[in-house]
Design a protein around this motif. Structure first.
Motif, PDB file in Angstrom:
ATOM      1  N   GLY A 269     127.575  69.325   8.528  1.00 28.06           N
ATOM      2  CA  GLY A 269     127.430  69.362   7.070  1.00 28.06           C
ATOM      3  C   GLY A 269     126.640  70.573   6.618  1.00 28.06           C
ATOM      4  O   GLY A 269     127.023  71.277   5.677  1.00 28.06           O
ATOM      5  N   LEU A 270     125.519  70.818   7.328  1.00 31.74           N
ATOM      6  CA  LEU A 270     124.678  71.970   6.984  1.00 31.74           C
ATOM      7  C   LEU A 270     125.454  73.265   7.140  1.00 31.74           C
ATOM      8  O   LEU A 270     125.441  74.138   6.253  1.00 31.74           O
ATOM      9  CB  LEU A 270     123.435  72.009   7.882  1.00 31.74           C
ATOM     10  CG  LEU A 270     122.281  71.074   7.513  1.00 31.74           C
ATOM     11  CD1 LEU A 270     121.249  71.043   8.636  1.00 31.74           C
ATOM     12  CD2 LEU A 270     121.633  71.528   6.211  1.00 31.74           C
TER      13      LEU A 270
ATOM     14  N   ARG B 101     128.605  73.732   7.067  1.00 35.73           N
ATOM     15  CA  ARG B 101     129.667  73.859   6.059  1.00 35.73           C
ATOM     16  C   ARG B 101     129.085  74.339   4.721  1.00 35.73           C
ATOM     17  O   ARG B 101     129.591  75.273   4.107  1.00 35.73           O
ATOM     18  CB  ARG B 101     130.355  72.507   5.887  1.00 35.73           C
ATOM     19  CG  ARG B 101     131.711  72.605   5.237  1.00 35.73           C
ATOM     20  CD  ARG B 101     132.375  71.256   5.184  1.00 35.73           C
ATOM     21  NE  ARG B 101     131.551  70.322   4.440  1.00 35.73           N
ATOM     22  CZ  ARG B 101     131.636  68.998   4.549  1.00 35.73           C
ATOM     23  NH1 ARG B 101     132.490  68.469   5.404  1.00 35.73           N
ATOM     24  NH2 ARG B 101     130.877  68.218   3.826  1.00 35.73           N
ATOM     25  N   ILE B 102     128.003  73.700   4.303  1.00 36.33           N
ATOM     26  CA  ILE B 102     127.384  74.072   3.022  1.00 36.33           C
ATOM     27  C   ILE B 102     126.943  75.544   3.023  1.00 36.33           C
ATOM     28  O   ILE B 102     127.210  76.304   2.084  1.00 36.33           O
ATOM     29  CB  ILE B 102     126.160  73.174   2.739  1.00 36.33           C
ATOM     30  CG1 ILE B 102     126.623  71.789   2.347  1.00 36.33           C
ATOM     31  CG2 ILE B 102     125.281  73.774   1.668  1.00 36.33           C
ATOM     32  CD1 ILE B 102     125.475  70.819   2.161  1.00 36.33           C
TER      33      ILE B 102
END
Lengths: 408, 220
Positions: B22-23, B25-26
């Motif tokens: 997630g990190l 990707r962001i």
């Protein structure tokens, strides 16, 4: 195999079940073994006493007699083991094996009984047993000779079969008598060697051990649940908020974006709720960093300013850390709710293997030590750790709540 | 997504795969370059040494002990590569961390955020930019907890309530403009408060006065 827990309950049970159980035979084994063992101890005692008394003038006798307690202890040890034939179950506490032992009157008593009364009475019982045995064998024996049992002449086959019937009845009676006798002797030995108070003391020690084991297991389980929630649900929820947060950046404004924002808020609320839940089960900071760090965190959340003085080095046993943590948490919650305090102080220190934690506030006092389920729950928790909780709260304050707990 | 002012070279350390992805990707969508994404402190140190990133974003609780691997790795990075900015993520507030963080040697920017904040993607990316630019960003919740336990006799006792409020917002990494917005005052008024704060606090003349004031504030 045995439907009865011991010989005495078998005697009091239904005859058919008694006779088909193992208990008459165990009782018989007990009574039969008493004879040689009792005789052997009689011999030993006579020799030791004889030699001891005879040589007492040359002092050597004193040394011989000094061995009596050890011999009595050996005999008592044997008896402790043997009574399990009729009263099974856990063996009583055994004294250490080595070293010179002090004179124990109960052990001496058991030895004297064994060497005198027991084997004599048991010998009589065994002799009584021969009567039904002979009667049962009558059809066989009459072929060679006429029998006379207790003044009754048995000759001829008809009488022999009648004798078998009588023998059966007699056998049942004698087995009952022998079992009852074995029970009586075993109970007497147990009464002398392991009096009820000693058994209670041992039972209490056992209970304490199992209770503290339970508390530890309980604590381990709470920590496992905390880890599972942290590694599972919490991570997923954070990932979810990240995805929703990214979606918010990409979506054009409109009802879709509003819905995603709402979902994001709901996910954050779920995360906050989960955090509160985990804190109530077993806070992560306590698992990771111990009492001092966790108490810092409680103080940080407290709406009443809290001064901390924590002199607790290193880690304590998990159950104690948890009890102390929830003690501080509950106490500071009470301060915030009821005390009208301007500030509170938390002190924690260890001395002589005891952890002491105190929470003092400068509020209005007058707290009821019995009130509140929170403190009652803490008391139960501390009880299980052999800890204590005191509340002093005079009207007008200050209120002091204090826990002390032995660090095993 | 808005392009960042400057694309950053970032090493991410997080043991939970879901969050690590997630990190990444962001940050990638914001235009940054992820030079490595690892799952423990040892790998973090290895990659920092070999890739010389602008900023490290690391979880505090990682294998093998699941206590403060990330923090210890951060201390080593600070000592060996003082120019690398460090952003720490924590699942909970533990101010023992903050103390360690502030006591580390001066160098690149420092951030300390609760993991929950990562979901506020824009704010999180802003924080990353500010830390990469040498700023100090401390989570608002952490700041609030520290303030509640402030000793009455510390250097901050000389400040007015309003000045403390301004300083707390500075600690969270807000700009003068943002502080003015939050307090419903003009930016000039904020600058005046900040001037008073700088005058009242015993600040380290060798370093940025803003950073130094925030550090004083956080140390209490």
């Amino acid at each position: 195999m045995s439907r009865f827990p011991d010989a005495w309950s078998a005697v009091r049970g239904r005859p058919v079940r008694f006779l088909t159980s193992v208990w008459p035979w165990r009782a018989l084994a007990y009574v039969a073994s008493t004879l040689p063992i009792g005789l052997a101890w009689l011999l030993v005692m006579v020799v030791v006493l004889g030699v001891g008394v005879a040589t007492i003038v040359v002092v050597a006798g004193l040394f011989v007699l000094a061995g009596l307690p050890t011999l009595a202890h050996l005999a008592a040890r044997g008896e402790r083991w043997r009574i399990r034939l009729v009263i099974p179950g856990r063996r009583g506490p055994l004294a250490p094996r080595d070293g010179r032992r002090p004179l124990s009157w109960p052990e001496m008593g058991v030895t004297v009984l064994l060497a005198t009364l027991f084997w004599l009475v048991d010998a009589v019982a065994l002799v009584l047993l021969t009567a039904p045995v002979v009667l049962l064998l009558a059809p066989l024996l009459v072929r060679y000779d006429t029998l006379e049992v207790a003044g009754w002449r048995v000759d001829g086959t008809g009488k022999a079969w009648a004798a078998v019937a009588v023998g059966l009845v007699a056998l049942v009676l004698v087995l009952y008598a022998i079992t009852a006798l074995a029970c009586g002797q075993a109970a007497l030995v147990r009464q002398l060697l392991d009096p009820p108070e000693a058994r209670l003391v041992e039972a209490v020690a056992q209970l304490r051990k199992s209770r503290s084991g339970l508390v530890d297991a309980f604590e381990t389980e709470r920590r496992r649940i905390e880890r599972d929630l942290h590694d599972g649900v919490q991570q997923r929820l954070v990932a979810l908020t990240m995805t929703l947060g990214s979606a918010e950046l990409d979506l054009p404004s409109g009802p879709g974006l509003e819905l995603v924002r709402e979902a994001h808020q709901q996910a954050e609320q779920a995360l906050a709720d989960l955090r509160t839940t985990i804190r109530g089960i077993h806070p992560q900071v306590l698992t990771d960093h111990g009492l001092a760090a966790a108490v810092h965190e409680i103080a940080g959340r407290s709406p009443v300013p809290v001064h901390l003085d924590l002199a607790v080095e290193g880690r304590l046993p998990p159950a104690i850390e948890a009890a102390a943590y929830f003690f501080v948490s509950e106490s500071l919650t009470n301060v915030a709710k009821h005390a009208h305090a301007r500030s509170a102080q938390v002190h924690a220190w260890t001395s002589d293997g005891t952890l002491v934690v105190s929470v003092v506030d400068d509020g209005i006092g007058g707290a009821d030590p019995q009130a509140g389920t929170g403190l009652a729950g803490l008391r139960a928790r501390l009880d299980a750790l052999d800890g204590e909780l005191d509340v002093t709260s005079p009207a007008g304050g200050p209120t002091q709540v204090r826990m002390t707990c032995q660090i095993q | 997504m808005p392009d960042p002012v400057t694309p950053l070279r970032i090493v991410v350390a997080e043991d939970a795969a879901l969050l690590r992805e997630g990190l990444v990707r962001i940050l990638e969508r914001a235009g940054h370059e992820i030079v490595a994404a690892v799952a423990d402190g040892q790998a973090l140190l290895t990659y920092v040494a070999s890739t010389a990133p602008d900023i490290v974003i690391t979880d505090i609780r990682m294998p093998p002990t699941h206590t403060d691997e990330g923090l210890r790795a951060a201390a080593i990075i600070r000592a060996e590569h003082p120019g690398v900015a460090i952003m720490l993520l924590s699942a909970y507030v533990a101010d023992a961390y903050v103390g360690d963080l502030l006591d580390s040697a001066p160098g690149g920017g420092i951030g300390y955020l609760l993991k929950d904040r990562v979901g506020h993607v824009r704010d999180f990316l802003d924080s990353v930019d500010r830390v990469a630019a040498g700023g100090t960003v401390v989570d608002g919740e952490v700041v609030r907890q520290l303030v509640r336990r402030r000793h009455a006799d510390g250097p901050l006792a000389t400040l007015t309530d309003r000045e403390r409020e301004v300083l707390a917002l500075m600690a969270e990494g807000h700009t003068n403009n943002a502080i003015a917005g939050k307090l419903f005052v003009s930016e000039a008024a904020v600058r005046k408060h900040i001037g008073n704060i700088f005058a009242k606090l015993p600040l380290d003349p060798a370093s940025d006065r803003r950073v130094s004031a925030v550090l004083t504030y956080l140390r209490g």
